[in-house]
Design a protein around this motif. Sequence first.
Motif, PDB file in Angstrom:
ATOM      1  N   SER A  24     -56.330   4.494  18.814  1.00 10.82           N
ATOM      2  CA  SER A  24     -57.138   3.648  17.938  1.00 10.82           C
ATOM      3  C   SER A  24     -57.466   4.377  16.635  1.00 10.82           C
ATOM      4  O   SER A  24     -57.478   3.767  15.566  1.00 10.82           O
ATOM      5  N   LEU A  25     -57.699   5.703  16.720  1.00 10.91           N
ATOM      6  CA  LEU A  25     -57.963   6.464  15.500  1.00 10.91           C
ATOM      7  C   LEU A  25     -56.707   6.578  14.646  1.00 10.91           C
ATOM      8  O   LEU A  25     -56.771   6.525  13.420  1.00 10.91           O
ATOM      9  N   MET A  26     -55.545   6.715  15.293  1.00 13.48           N
ATOM     10  CA  MET A  26     -54.282   6.764  14.571  1.00 13.48           C
ATOM     11  C   MET A  26     -54.132   5.494  13.743  1.00 13.48           C
ATOM     12  O   MET A  26     -53.734   5.541  12.584  1.00 13.48           O
ATOM     13  N   THR A  27     -54.461   4.351  14.358  1.00 18.68           N
ATOM     14  CA  THR A  27     -54.387   3.075  13.655  1.00 18.68           C
ATOM     15  C   THR A  27     -55.390   3.047  12.502  1.00 18.68           C
ATOM     16  O   THR A  27     -55.072   2.640  11.386  1.00 18.68           O
ATOM     17  N   HIS A  28     -56.603   3.532  12.789  1.00 16.68           N
ATOM     18  CA  HIS A  28     -57.668   3.576  11.789  1.00 16.68           C
ATOM     19  C   HIS A  28     -57.247   4.394  10.565  1.00 16.68           C
ATOM     20  O   HIS A  28     -57.531   4.034   9.427  1.00 16.68           O
ATOM     21  N   TYR A  29     -56.548   5.494  10.798  1.00 16.47           N
ATOM     22  CA  TYR A  29     -56.089   6.358   9.701  1.00 16.47           C
ATOM     23  C   TYR A  29     -54.715   5.935   9.185  1.00 16.47           C
ATOM     24  O   TYR A  29     -54.051   6.694   8.500  1.00 16.47           O
ATOM     25  N   SER A  30     -54.280   4.737   9.550  1.00 18.79           N
ATOM     26  CA  SER A  30     -52.961   4.219   9.154  1.00 18.79           C
ATOM     27  C   SER A  30     -51.833   5.175   9.538  1.00 18.79           C
ATOM     28  O   SER A  30     -50.855   5.320   8.822  1.00 18.79           O
ATOM     29  N   GLY A  31     -51.986   5.814  10.694  1.00 25.41           N
ATOM     30  CA  GLY A  31     -50.940   6.693  11.202  1.00 25.41           C
ATOM     31  C   GLY A  31     -50.868   8.039  10.512  1.00 25.41           C
ATOM     32  O   GLY A  31     -50.009   8.851  10.834  1.00 25.41           O
ATOM     33  N   GLN A  32     -51.749   8.286   9.549  1.00 22.53           N
ATOM     34  CA  GLN A  32     -51.705   9.544   8.801  1.00 22.53           C
ATOM     35  C   GLN A  32     -53.074  10.217   8.747  1.00 22.53           C
ATOM     36  O   GLN A  32     -53.696  10.252   7.693  1.00 22.53           O
ATOM     37  N   PRO A  33     -53.555  10.729   9.893  1.00 23.67           N
ATOM     38  CA  PRO A  33     -54.844  11.418   9.827  1.00 23.67           C
ATOM     39  C   PRO A  33     -54.717  12.670   8.959  1.00 23.67           C
ATOM     40  O   PRO A  33     -53.692  13.335   8.994  1.00 23.67           O
ATOM     41  N   SER A  34     -55.727  12.949   8.161  1.00 32.03           N
ATOM     42  CA  SER A  34     -55.683  14.161   7.347  1.00 32.03           C
ATOM     43  C   SER A  34     -56.078  15.348   8.211  1.00 32.03           C
ATOM     44  O   SER A  34     -56.551  15.180   9.342  1.00 32.03           O
TER      45      SER A  34
END
Length: 74
Positions: free
Chosen positions: A16-26
């Motif tokens: 869900s966080l991956m989706t939240h960060y559009s697949g690009q977490p910093s």
Amino acid sequence: ALLPRAETVCERWRLSLMTHYSGQPSSQDYMPLCDAHGNFLPVQCYGNSSFCWCVDHQGVEMLGTRSYDNVKPP
């Protein structure tokens, strides 16, 4: 062959966080750290920062375990 298993809380949270960060977490974003079985690793950190803390098996932060330097919590 490995039997398929249900996703764990840790894995669902990661997705869900991956989706939240559009697949690009910093490198500063929090991503839950899961082991090969999908369990929360006992020490969680913010990205590549030195801000780390310990969690219980449900991923809940344990009070008094936050560290702000390069020393990992016990």
